[in-house]
Design an enzyme around this catalytic site. Structure first.
Site, PDB file in Angstrom:
ATOM      1  N   GLU A 234       5.782   6.103   2.387  1.00 52.49           N
ATOM      2  CA  GLU A 234       7.243   5.948   2.257  1.00 52.49           C
ATOM      3  C   GLU A 234       7.846   7.039   1.367  1.00 52.49           C
ATOM      4  O   GLU A 234       9.019   7.387   1.521  1.00 52.49           O
ATOM      5  CB  GLU A 234       7.568   4.529   1.759  1.00 52.49           C
ATOM      6  CG  GLU A 234       7.364   3.516   2.881  1.00 52.49           C
ATOM      7  CD  GLU A 234       7.037   2.105   2.444  1.00 52.49           C
ATOM      8  OE1 GLU A 234       7.186   1.780   1.260  1.00 52.49           O
ATOM      9  OE2 GLU A 234       6.627   1.318   3.315  1.00 52.49           O
TER      10      GLU A 234
ATOM     11  N   GLU B  76      -4.109   4.415   4.705  1.00 48.76           N
ATOM     12  CA  GLU B  76      -3.019   3.605   5.242  1.00 48.76           C
ATOM     13  C   GLU B  76      -2.418   4.297   6.471  1.00 48.76           C
ATOM     14  O   GLU B  76      -1.568   5.195   6.319  1.00 48.76           O
ATOM     15  CB  GLU B  76      -1.918   3.444   4.194  1.00 48.76           C
ATOM     16  CG  GLU B  76      -2.365   2.780   2.915  1.00 48.76           C
ATOM     17  CD  GLU B  76      -1.204   2.076   2.235  1.00 48.76           C
ATOM     18  OE1 GLU B  76      -1.281   0.859   2.094  1.00 48.76           O
ATOM     19  OE2 GLU B  76      -0.222   2.745   1.884  1.00 48.76           O
TER      20      GLU B  76
ATOM     21  N   GLY C  60       3.590  -2.424   7.399  1.00 44.45           N
ATOM     22  CA  GLY C  60       4.724  -3.321   7.602  1.00 44.45           C
ATOM     23  C   GLY C  60       5.029  -3.633   9.061  1.00 44.45           C
ATOM     24  O   GLY C  60       6.106  -4.146   9.371  1.00 44.45           O
TER      25      GLY C  60
HETATM   26  C1  PEP Z   1       1.869  -0.541   1.930  1.00 42.83           C
HETATM   27  O1  PEP Z   1       3.027  -0.208   2.024  1.00 42.83           O
HETATM   28  O2  PEP Z   1       1.122   0.033   1.123  1.00 42.83           O
HETATM   29  C2  PEP Z   1       1.389  -1.595   2.815  1.00 42.83           C
HETATM   30  C3  PEP Z   1       0.110  -1.640   3.042  1.00 42.83           C
HETATM   31  O3  PEP Z   1       2.326  -2.437   3.334  1.00 42.83           O
HETATM   32  P1  PEP Z   1       2.062  -3.708   4.296  1.00 42.83           P
HETATM   33  O4  PEP Z   1       0.877  -4.460   3.740  1.00 42.83           O
HETATM   34  O5  PEP Z   1       3.324  -4.494   4.229  1.00 42.83           O
HETATM   35  O6  PEP Z   1       1.760  -3.175   5.656  1.00 42.83           O
END
Ligand code: PEP
Length: 281
Positions: free
Chosen positions: A106, A195, A201
């Site tokens: 983000e 990630e 999300g």
């Molecule tokens: C994050 O933003 O690091 C994340 C893993 O979000 P979420 O678990 O909501 O997918």
């Protein structure tokens, strides 16, 4: 190896009162009790509140088994300066955090943060004795084009620059601060969070075997950079919840989870932590 479950609260909750209520819900739980607590021997918990809540949350977490992290630090100075809106590594450490997330997708998406800026941020974090949770991950398009490993390889290429800066700063600082991050104690001060951007999300997740193969690649890449990086923990992040946590936890390549949405409720966050604690026990 101890597992890590880290809650990234992002820009939540709306008020300090709600942040304290979330902490109340976490801390009354028997799972965390100092003697018979089932979690804390095998799973280290951490939460990363927004900057405005950081000092109060970290004060509350003193003497508890939960660590406190920031979500980012300034790339301009590790200390002070005319950088409106930034918080430095020194200010974060002074507020009581011992870790910081860096390079979250983000930050890349909404703040156009380039990867090479992370060399500076990581050097600042280590200089101020903050551990770093470095986020890496491919976009949906890169995943579809089977570019995941090459993208991750490029993102991880910040590491040699960080090692170089650690080698030079340790010469100056290690005499005064023997526990300061150095290449020798990187396994305690650096965590990689894989990630996939498309999984954050969204409720979409890669398969456990995809994550496992990717983590194997990350671990091998780190070990190739320096022998001291052989045992760095690699966490998975992206739509981890109480239902899918145990399948990720069961894989030996997955050392924990970085959790966004599901960390905002004590019940789901602790269920994820319990899944990792029992799988890694
Ligand atoms: C994050 O933003 O690091 C994340 C893993 O979000 P979420 O678990 O909501 O997918």
């Amino acid at each position: 190896m101890q597992a890590w479950v880290i809650g990234n609260w992002k820009q939540n909750p709306a008020t300090s009162h709600e942040a304290q209520a979330l902490l109340n819900d976490l801390l009354v739980n028997d799972l965390l009790a100092p003697t018979e607590g089932r979690l804390t021997n095998t799973c280290q918990l951490m939460v990363a509140p927004s900057c405005i809540h950081l000092a109060a949350v970290s004060a509350r977490l003193q003497e508890t088994p939960i660590l406190c992290a920031a979500q980012d630090i300034s790339a301009h100075s590790d200390s002070t300066g005319a950088y409106t809106g930034d918080c430095s590594a020194q200010q974060i450490a002074d507020a009581g955090a011992t870790w910081t997330i860096l390079g979250h997708s983000e930050r890349r998406q909404y703040h156009k943060e380039p990867y090479d800026r992370l060399v500076q941020k990581m050097a600042f974090a280590f200089k101020q004795n903050l551990g770093v949770i470095l986020c890496i991950g491919e976009t949906q398009e890169q995943y579809d084009n089977e570019q995941t490993l090459s993208v991750l390889g490029e993102q991880l290429s910040v590491i040699p620059g960080v090692l170089e800066s650690l080698r030079s700063t340790n010469v100056d600082t290690n005499n005064d601060t023997p526990n300061a991050p150095s290449i020798d104690n990187m396994t305690e001060r650096l965590i990689i969070a894989y990630e996939p951007v498309w999984a954050i999300g969204t409720g979409k997740v890669p398969t456990v075997s995809e994550v496992s193969r990717t983590h194997e690649y990350i671990k091998q890449t780190l070990a190739d950079y320096a022998a001291e990086l052989t045992d760095i923990s690699v966490l998975y992040g992206g739509s981890v919840n109480a239902d899918n946590a145990s399948s990720f936890a069961a894989d030996p390549m997955i050392d924990g989870a970085l959790v966004g949405g599901a960390s905002l409720k004590a019940q789901s966050f602790l269920a994820i932590a319990e899944a990792f604690a029992s799988a890694k026990a």
